[in-house]
Write an enzyme that holds these catalytic residues in place. Structure first.
Site, PDB file in Angstrom:
ATOM      1  N   LYS A   1     -31.599 -23.570  22.497  1.00 17.73           N
ATOM      2  CA  LYS A   1     -30.384 -23.680  21.673  1.00 17.73           C
ATOM      3  C   LYS A   1     -29.209 -23.875  22.619  1.00 17.73           C
ATOM      4  O   LYS A   1     -29.068 -23.136  23.603  1.00 17.73           O
ATOM      5  CB  LYS A   1     -30.177 -22.382  20.884  1.00 17.73           C
ATOM      6  CG  LYS A   1     -30.947 -22.362  19.578  1.00 17.73           C
ATOM      7  CD  LYS A   1     -30.410 -21.283  18.661  1.00 17.73           C
ATOM      8  CE  LYS A   1     -29.110 -21.742  18.083  1.00 17.73           C
ATOM      9  NZ  LYS A   1     -28.953 -21.812  16.714  1.00 17.73           N
TER      10      LYS A   1
ATOM     11  N   ARG B   1     -13.376  -4.335   6.362  1.00 12.71           N
ATOM     12  CA  ARG B   1     -13.364  -3.054   7.093  1.00 12.71           C
ATOM     13  C   ARG B   1     -14.580  -2.220   6.692  1.00 12.71           C
ATOM     14  O   ARG B   1     -15.204  -1.581   7.505  1.00 12.71           O
ATOM     15  CB  ARG B   1     -12.062  -2.328   6.776  1.00 12.71           C
ATOM     16  CG  ARG B   1     -11.652  -1.316   7.772  1.00 12.71           C
ATOM     17  CD  ARG B   1     -10.203  -0.895   7.630  1.00 12.71           C
ATOM     18  NE  ARG B   1      -9.630  -1.102   6.315  1.00 12.71           N
ATOM     19  CZ  ARG B   1      -8.344  -1.308   6.079  1.00 12.71           C
ATOM     20  NH1 ARG B   1      -7.499  -1.367   7.075  1.00 12.71           N
ATOM     21  NH2 ARG B   1      -7.899  -1.463   4.853  1.00 12.71           N
TER      22      ARG B   1
ATOM     23  N   ARG C   1       0.902  -1.156   0.000  1.00 10.89           N
ATOM     24  CA  ARG C   1       0.000   0.000   0.000  1.00 10.89           C
ATOM     25  C   ARG C   1       0.937   1.201   0.000  1.00 10.89           C
ATOM     26  O   ARG C   1       1.618   1.449   0.984  1.00 10.89           O
ATOM     27  CB  ARG C   1      -0.897  -0.008   1.241  1.00 10.89           C
ATOM     28  CG  ARG C   1      -1.773  -1.274   1.363  1.00 10.89           C
ATOM     29  CD  ARG C   1      -2.833  -1.104   2.439  1.00 10.89           C
ATOM     30  NE  ARG C   1      -3.436  -2.362   2.860  1.00 10.89           N
ATOM     31  CZ  ARG C   1      -4.506  -2.918   2.288  1.00 10.89           C
ATOM     32  NH1 ARG C   1      -5.097  -2.345   1.267  1.00 10.89           N
ATOM     33  NH2 ARG C   1      -5.006  -4.048   2.759  1.00 10.89           N
TER      34      ARG C   1
ATOM     35  N   ASP D   1     -12.635  -8.681  -0.416  1.00 12.77           N
ATOM     36  CA  ASP D   1     -13.797  -7.965   0.138  1.00 12.77           C
ATOM     37  C   ASP D   1     -15.017  -7.934  -0.773  1.00 12.77           C
ATOM     38  O   ASP D   1     -16.119  -7.632  -0.309  1.00 12.77           O
ATOM     39  CB  ASP D   1     -13.410  -6.519   0.468  1.00 12.77           C
ATOM     40  CG  ASP D   1     -12.486  -6.429   1.667  1.00 12.77           C
ATOM     41  OD1 ASP D   1     -12.340  -7.438   2.379  1.00 12.77           O
ATOM     42  OD2 ASP D   1     -11.912  -5.347   1.886  1.00 12.77           O
TER      43      ASP D   1
ATOM     44  N   GLU E   1     -15.358  -7.187  10.559  1.00 11.90           N
ATOM     45  CA  GLU E   1     -14.304  -6.358  11.156  1.00 11.90           C
ATOM     46  C   GLU E   1     -14.762  -4.892  11.307  1.00 11.90           C
ATOM     47  O   GLU E   1     -14.482  -4.234  12.301  1.00 11.90           O
ATOM     48  CB  GLU E   1     -13.118  -6.466  10.188  1.00 11.90           C
ATOM     49  CG  GLU E   1     -11.884  -5.719  10.514  1.00 11.90           C
ATOM     50  CD  GLU E   1     -10.903  -5.801   9.328  1.00 11.90           C
ATOM     51  OE1 GLU E   1     -11.203  -6.435   8.290  1.00 11.90           O
ATOM     52  OE2 GLU E   1      -9.834  -5.197   9.443  1.00 11.90           O
TER      53      GLU E   1
ATOM     54  N   GLY F   1      -8.383   1.247  -3.726  1.00 13.08           N
ATOM     55  CA  GLY F   1      -7.225   2.145  -3.669  1.00 13.08           C
ATOM     56  C   GLY F   1      -6.376   2.028  -4.930  1.00 13.08           C
ATOM     57  O   GLY F   1      -5.850   3.025  -5.452  1.00 13.08           O
TER      58      GLY F   1
ATOM     59  N   GLN G   1      -7.604 -15.482   6.367  1.00 15.29           N
ATOM     60  CA  GLN G   1      -8.661 -15.382   5.340  1.00 15.29           C
ATOM     61  C   GLN G   1      -8.120 -14.918   3.995  1.00 15.29           C
ATOM     62  O   GLN G   1      -8.773 -15.032   2.974  1.00 15.29           O
ATOM     63  CB  GLN G   1      -9.738 -14.386   5.779  1.00 15.29           C
ATOM     64  CG  GLN G   1     -10.495 -14.819   6.999  1.00 15.29           C
ATOM     65  CD  GLN G   1     -11.241 -13.664   7.638  1.00 15.29           C
ATOM     66  OE1 GLN G   1     -12.389 -13.408   7.325  1.00 15.29           O
ATOM     67  NE2 GLN G   1     -10.593 -12.947   8.543  1.00 15.29           N
TER      68      GLN G   1
HETATM   69  O1  F6P Z   1      -8.985  -5.182   1.600  1.00 17.03           O
HETATM   70  C1  F6P Z   1      -8.833  -6.466   2.068  1.00 17.03           C
HETATM   71  C2  F6P Z   1      -8.634  -6.493   3.555  1.00 17.03           C
HETATM   72  O2  F6P Z   1      -8.350  -7.818   3.887  1.00 17.03           O
HETATM   73  C3  F6P Z   1      -9.783  -5.954   4.412  1.00 17.03           C
HETATM   74  O3  F6P Z   1     -10.857  -6.830   4.583  1.00 17.03           O
HETATM   75  C4  F6P Z   1      -9.069  -5.652   5.689  1.00 17.03           C
HETATM   76  O4  F6P Z   1      -9.773  -4.712   6.439  1.00 17.03           O
HETATM   77  C5  F6P Z   1      -7.749  -5.114   5.209  1.00 17.03           C
HETATM   78  O5  F6P Z   1      -7.539  -5.700   3.937  1.00 17.03           O
HETATM   79  C6  F6P Z   1      -6.573  -5.380   6.101  1.00 17.03           C
HETATM   80  O6  F6P Z   1      -5.454  -4.797   5.543  1.00 17.03           O
HETATM   81  P1  F6P Z   1      -3.962  -4.984   6.055  1.00 17.03           P
HETATM   82  O7  F6P Z   1      -3.541  -6.371   5.696  1.00 17.03           O
HETATM   83  O8  F6P Z   1      -3.178  -3.959   5.319  1.00 17.03           O
HETATM   84  O9  F6P Z   1      -4.020  -4.801   7.533  1.00 17.03           O
END
Ligand code: F6P
Length: 322
Positions: A214, A172, A72, A128, A223, A104, A255
């Site tokens: 249950k 996120r 990033r 996502d 998240e 991004g 994940q």
């Molecule tokens: O954009 C994918 C993602 O996995 C989001 O679900 C998560 O909030 C974010 O990236 C986490 O990013 P990083 O690995 O930079 O902490």
């Protein structure tokens, strides 16, 4: 156009390698040269380039992550950074770019191609599934399968101990994984970034379940849930509802890894193939995506500005009932 560059940027997603492979092999087949750009936009700024041949993408279709690495990159958000990137592209005689990533990545591509007239085609790659223009993004299906495997395992121990589990999944800003996991995993409730769930409502829902005898429950928390994540929700619920022993499980970055599913491999291959064809057809500042079962293009500006939420009301209603 004689030479194209390909890069992956933002969070990695399973299937990115299958996509790189498709871009490289399609381009070579059509008589183009291909440069691999390492570490996303950072690699453009650092001129971290490597020429690709058909063997450089051998044996990667089944691998998670990205062989081109990713980052990033803050510097690419500045005009000065993008100017350095452009000079490096010119020096390496790269005429067009294929960028694989999320929101991004596309935002950077949009600025860059406007400022410097460089043809760019974007491919949606993120677990996502939060990009307009494609029903599914590369990596989403694999992440869903990883999550469901984890939830099934958690259910075994939840049922054995008669516990209430809050399982936090990635997203996120997007509840796609959470909603899918909730439905496929038979969750008691699903908390999403896109929708407010009052803790008191959640508690009365859990109380209903307890009355119906249950013996265990799973609540999926995205998240970016509006209450503040699984630990916070669990704490708040526990204050008023102590019918079960409560546990929190954050699935986290597992994940994002793993071998891509067949669906993601085919999707990634189709989109990589299409991106090169679009560049050769003279199209730029677009993204390629899957809509219905057809490959369609979307102007990159629309892909980043259209915030249409992919959580269909039908699915949300069904999840509540089931
Ligand atoms: O954009 C994918 C993602 O996995 C989001 O679900 C998560 O909030 C974010 O990236 C986490 O990013 P990083 O690995 O930079 O902490």
């Amino acid at each position: 156009i004689k030479k194209i560059g390909v890069l992956t940027s933002g969070g990695d997603a399973p299937g990115m390698n299958a996509c790189i492979r498709a871009v490289v092999r399609t381009a070579l087949h059509k008589g183009l040269q291909v440069t691999g750009i390492y570490q996303g936009y950072q690699g453009l700024i650092d001129a971290n380039f490597k020429e690709m041949d058909t063997r450089s993408v051998s044996n990667i279709i089944q691998r998670g992550g990205t062989i081109l690495k990713t980052a990033r990159c803050l510097e690419f958000k500045t005009t000065e950074g993008r100017k350095i990137a452009y000079d490096n592209l010119k020096a390496a005689e790269i005429d067009a770019l294929v960028v694989i990533g999320g929101d991004g990545t596309f935002t950077g591509a949009n600025f860059f191609s406007k400022e410097f007239e460089i043809p760019i085609v974007g491919i949606p790659g993120t677990i996502d599934n939060d990009l307009y223009g494609s029903d599914y993004t590369i990596g989403y299906d694999t992440a869903n399968n990883t999550v469901i495997e984890a939830i099934d395992k958690i259910r075994d121990t939840a049922a054995s101990h008669e516990r209430l589990f809050f399982v936090e999944v990635m997203g996120r800003d997007s509840g796609c994984i959470a909603l899918n996991a909730g439905i496929a995993g038979g969750a008691e409730a699903i908390l999403l970034p896109e929708k407010e769930t009052a803790i008191d409502d959640l508690i009365s829902h859990l109380e209903d379940g307890a009355i119906k005898k249950k013996s265990s429950s799973i609540v999926i928390v995205a998240e970016g849930d509006q209450n503040g994540g699984a630990y916070y929700v669990a704490k708040k619920v526990k204050e008023k509802f102590d019918h079960y022993d409560t546990k929190v499980s954050i699935l986290g970055h597992l994940q994002r890894g793993g071998s891509p599913t067949s669906f993601d491999r085919v999707l990634a291959s189709r989109l990589g193939f299409a991106a090169v064809n679009e560049i050769l057809a003279g199209n730029t500042r677009i993204t390629v995506g899957l809509r219905g079962n057809e490959i369609k293009t979307t102007p990159i500006e629309e892909a980043i500005s259209n915030k249409e939420i992919k959580l269909s009301p039908d699915l949300l209603e069904m999840a509540e009932i089931l």
